[in-house]
Write a protein that holds these residues in place. Sequence first.
Motif, PDB file in Angstrom:
ATOM      1  N   SER A   1     -19.729 -82.624 -57.557  1.00 35.54           N
ATOM      2  CA  SER A   1     -18.417 -82.031 -57.852  1.00 35.54           C
ATOM      3  C   SER A   1     -18.540 -80.579 -58.300  1.00 35.54           C
ATOM      4  CB  SER A   1     -17.701 -82.850 -58.932  1.00 35.54           C
ATOM      5  OG  SER A   1     -18.448 -82.846 -60.141  1.00 35.54           O
ATOM      6  N   ARG A   2     -19.739 -80.135 -58.686  1.00 34.53           N
ATOM      7  CA  ARG A   2     -19.921 -78.741 -59.092  1.00 34.53           C
ATOM      8  C   ARG A   2     -19.693 -77.775 -57.933  1.00 34.53           C
ATOM      9  NH1 ARG A   2     -25.766 -78.601 -61.714  1.00 34.53           N
ATOM     10  NH2 ARG A   2     -26.157 -79.776 -59.802  1.00 34.53           N
ATOM     11  N   TYR A   3     -19.794 -78.280 -56.706  1.00 43.33           N
ATOM     12  CA  TYR A   3     -19.623 -77.415 -55.535  1.00 43.33           C
ATOM     13  C   TYR A   3     -18.168 -77.305 -55.085  1.00 43.33           C
ATOM     14  CZ  TYR A   3     -24.684 -78.000 -55.258  1.00 43.33           C
ATOM     15  OH  TYR A   3     -26.021 -78.032 -55.549  1.00 43.33           O
ATOM     16  N   GLU A   4     -17.264 -77.996 -55.767  1.00 39.74           N
ATOM     17  CA  GLU A   4     -15.850 -77.919 -55.391  1.00 39.74           C
ATOM     18  C   GLU A   4     -15.303 -76.526 -55.682  1.00 39.74           C
ATOM     19  OE1 GLU A   4     -13.660 -80.865 -57.474  1.00 39.74           O
ATOM     20  OE2 GLU A   4     -14.379 -82.545 -56.258  1.00 39.74           O
ATOM     21  N   GLY A   5     -14.317 -76.126 -54.874  1.00 41.04           N
ATOM     22  CA  GLY A   5     -13.621 -74.880 -55.136  1.00 41.04           C
ATOM     23  C   GLY A   5     -12.581 -75.046 -56.231  1.00 41.04           C
ATOM     24  N   GLN A   6     -11.945 -73.961 -56.606  1.00 39.81           N
ATOM     25  CA  GLN A   6     -10.925 -73.998 -57.657  1.00 39.81           C
ATOM     26  C   GLN A   6      -9.606 -74.574 -57.152  1.00 39.81           C
ATOM     27  OE1 GLN A   6     -11.500 -73.222 -60.918  1.00 39.81           O
ATOM     28  NE2 GLN A   6     -13.631 -73.092 -60.206  1.00 39.81           N
ATOM     29  N   ARG A   7      -9.305 -74.321 -55.887  1.00 40.66           N
ATOM     30  CA  ARG A   7      -8.049 -74.831 -55.318  1.00 40.66           C
ATOM     31  C   ARG A   7      -8.350 -76.103 -54.551  1.00 40.66           C
ATOM     32  NH1 ARG A   7      -4.665 -70.941 -51.923  1.00 40.66           N
ATOM     33  NH2 ARG A   7      -6.465 -71.192 -50.565  1.00 40.66           N
ATOM     34  N   HIS A   8      -7.608 -77.149 -54.844  1.00 40.27           N
ATOM     35  CA  HIS A   8      -7.863 -78.440 -54.228  1.00 40.27           C
ATOM     36  C   HIS A   8      -6.856 -78.750 -53.134  1.00 40.27           C
ATOM     37  CE1 HIS A   8     -10.340 -80.098 -57.843  1.00 40.27           C
ATOM     38  NE2 HIS A   8     -11.026 -79.285 -57.064  1.00 40.27           N
ATOM     39  N   HIS A   9      -7.265 -79.670 -52.311  1.00 43.73           N
ATOM     40  CA  HIS A   9      -6.488 -80.144 -51.177  1.00 43.73           C
ATOM     41  C   HIS A   9      -5.448 -81.171 -51.648  1.00 43.73           C
ATOM     42  CE1 HIS A   9      -5.893 -82.057 -47.205  1.00 43.73           C
ATOM     43  NE2 HIS A   9      -6.303 -80.907 -46.732  1.00 43.73           N
ATOM     44  N   PRO A  10      -4.475 -81.552 -50.801  1.00 48.70           N
ATOM     45  CA  PRO A  10      -3.534 -82.616 -51.183  1.00 48.70           C
ATOM     46  C   PRO A  10      -4.168 -83.970 -51.452  1.00 48.70           C
ATOM     47  CG  PRO A  10      -2.609 -81.343 -49.388  1.00 48.70           C
ATOM     48  CD  PRO A  10      -4.026 -80.852 -49.584  1.00 48.70           C
ATOM     49  N   ASP A  11      -5.495 -84.116 -51.295  1.00 41.27           N
ATOM     50  CA  ASP A  11      -6.108 -85.386 -51.678  1.00 41.27           C
ATOM     51  C   ASP A  11      -6.352 -85.433 -53.189  1.00 41.27           C
ATOM     52  OD1 ASP A  11      -8.179 -83.507 -51.752  1.00 41.27           O
ATOM     53  OD2 ASP A  11      -9.710 -84.986 -51.248  1.00 41.27           O
ATOM     54  N   GLU A  12      -5.864 -84.400 -53.913  1.00 39.61           N
ATOM     55  CA  GLU A  12      -5.952 -84.413 -55.371  1.00 39.61           C
ATOM     56  C   GLU A  12      -5.174 -85.595 -55.925  1.00 39.61           C
ATOM     57  OE1 GLU A  12      -7.576 -83.920 -58.141  1.00 39.61           O
ATOM     58  OE2 GLU A  12      -7.617 -81.789 -57.660  1.00 39.61           O
ATOM     59  N   GLN A  13      -5.659 -86.162 -57.017  1.00 43.98           N
ATOM     60  CA  GLN A  13      -5.061 -87.369 -57.574  1.00 43.98           C
ATOM     61  C   GLN A  13      -4.474 -87.094 -58.962  1.00 43.98           C
ATOM     62  OE1 GLN A  13      -7.255 -91.046 -55.995  1.00 43.98           O
ATOM     63  NE2 GLN A  13      -8.919 -89.705 -56.582  1.00 43.98           N
ATOM     64  N   PRO A  14      -3.528 -87.940 -59.402  1.00 48.79           N
ATOM     65  CA  PRO A  14      -2.866 -87.688 -60.688  1.00 48.79           C
ATOM     66  C   PRO A  14      -3.814 -87.895 -61.865  1.00 48.79           C
ATOM     67  CG  PRO A  14      -2.244 -89.835 -59.824  1.00 48.79           C
ATOM     68  CD  PRO A  14      -3.032 -89.153 -58.745  1.00 48.79           C
ATOM     69  N   LEU A  15      -3.584 -87.090 -62.929  1.00 48.62           N
ATOM     70  CA  LEU A  15      -4.361 -87.237 -64.155  1.00 48.62           C
ATOM     71  C   LEU A  15      -3.593 -88.013 -65.216  1.00 48.62           C
ATOM     72  CD1 LEU A  15      -5.930 -83.658 -64.450  1.00 48.62           C
ATOM     73  CD2 LEU A  15      -7.009 -85.748 -63.621  1.00 48.62           C
TER      74      LEU A  15
END
Length: 517
Positions: free
Chosen positions: A360-374
Amino acid sequence: MPEALWISFAFALGLLVRSLGLPPLVGYLAAGFLLSSVSAVTGLAIEATDALNHIAHLGVLLLLFTVGLKLKLKSIVSPEVIGGSLLHFGITCAIFTPGLYLLMDLAWPTALMLAVALSFSSTVLAAKVLESKRELRAFHGRVAIGILIMQDLIALVVMSLAAGQTPSHWALVVFGLPLLRPLLFRLLDASGHDELLVLLGLLAALVLGGFGFESVGLSSELGALVFGAMLAKHPRSQELSKSLWSVKEVFLVGFFLQIGIGGLPDNEAMVFALIATLVLPLKGILFFFLLLLFRLRARSGFLSALALTNYSEFGLIVASVALPDWLVPLAISVALSFLISAPLNRFAHVIYERYGSGLSRYEGQRHHPDEQPLSLGNTRVLIMGMGRTGTAAYDWIQPQEAELMGLDSDPAKAAKHQREGRNVVFADAEDASFWNGLHMPEVHSVILALGDIEAKLIAARMLRKLGFRGYIVAHTMYADEAHQIREAGANDAYLTMNETGVALASHIMNRADEQPD
C-alpha cells in the motif's frame, strides 16, 4: 479407447490435486503430460484426437460466453483497462524481444512473435479462478477480465497480420449485432427453465458466436464473448450461466488435457520454458505498477495483477499461425505458469493480508472509485452482499428501520441500488484495508448475505476482531458451512432451503383462520 484413458487420468489426478488444496485444473494438466509420457514409454498412440480438440474448443467458447454474461461492456471502456493493457503489451514486447534475441540466439522476427505470444495472459485460467471465487463482478475481477478482452483483441490483430489475411467484408455485419438484442431477449424469455434454456445458450455461444464469427474471418472466441455480453443485461442472464455450468466444466477438462497431451519437450524447449517461468513474476509486477498508475488501490491492483500473472492459451493460437515450430515450448511455458498461478490465486487474499501494508506504500494520493467507506455513520443494520437475498432482506427491513445500509463488492451493482433508492455503497468484505479503521458506532445487527463462504468467514471474524458485540446472522446452503460461520463469530447461520420452507409454511399459518377463495 482413448476417451476412457482421458477420463480416468483426468479424474484421478484432479481428485489428487484437489485433496492437496489446489484447483483440479492443475491435475488435468498433469494428466495430459502423464498421458504423453505413457505414450512415449509404452509406444501406445495416445494423442489429442480431433474429438478432444473439438471438445476443448467448445469448452473455451462456453467459458467465454459465460464470462460475457457477467460483463457490462461499458465497464471495459475505462482508462485502467485500455491503458493498462496497451502499455503492458508494448513494454513486454520491448523487453522480451531483445532478451529472447540475446539469450536464445533467435532471429529478430521470431523473438518478436515469441514476445507477443508471452505478453498475453490466460483468459481461461483467470476467468476460471475468478469465477470459482465468485469475483468476476468484483472490481478487481472486472479490471482483469477487461484487460484480458483487450489482449484477445490485440491477439486477433496479430494473427490476422501474421497470416497475411484480413477479415471478410461481411465482418462489418458485427457492428449491427446490437439490433439482434431484442430478438435474443425474447428467445431467452420464451425458453423456459429446462433443456431449451441450455440449447439457447449453446446456440448463442457455439453457433451464432463461434461459427458465425469464424465464417466472416473473425475469432470464434471473440464471438462467444460478444454474444454473452449482449445477453448480460437480461434479468435471466445468471440463470442461463448456471444452466450451462456443468456442460462448460466438462468440456474445459478437454482443454487442459489437450495442452498436456501435445507432446513432451526437448532440451531447447525446456530451456525456453524455464526462462519464461523465471521472468513470469516480472509480468505480474508490471501489471501491478501500471494499475497503480491509473489510481487503483494496492489491493485491487495486486489481485488483478495476480490473476494476470500467467501465460495464455491465446499465445498458443498465435504461435499455431506464426510459429508452429514453437508450439511445444510455449505449451510447456503456459502449463508451468498455470501450475504457479493457480495456487497463488487460490490464496490471493491471504497473501495480500500478509504483505498488503508494504504494497500500500506504493499507492498514489488520489484514489480510484474502488475506494471504500471509512465510516458507516448512523447505520444501525448492515447488510453485506446485495444480491437477491440481501436485497430481499433490505426491502423487508427498510419500512421498519430507516438507518439501514447495504454493502456490495460490485460498484455497478451498488450504483444500481442507489438509483433505485437504496442506501448501498461499494465495499469488499475480503479486503483487509476495508476493516482497518472502519467506524461503525451505531450498528447493532449485521446480515451476511455474501455469496462466497470465505467472504462470510472473513466478515464474521473481522467484525468480532473490531470489537463488535451485536448480532450477526448469515445464510448458507450447507450444514458444515453453517458450523464454520458460527465458529467464525456469527450468532446464527441458517440453511437457505430450510428457511425457504419455513417462510412458505408461515404464509399458510398466517392464513389459517381465513376462508379459502
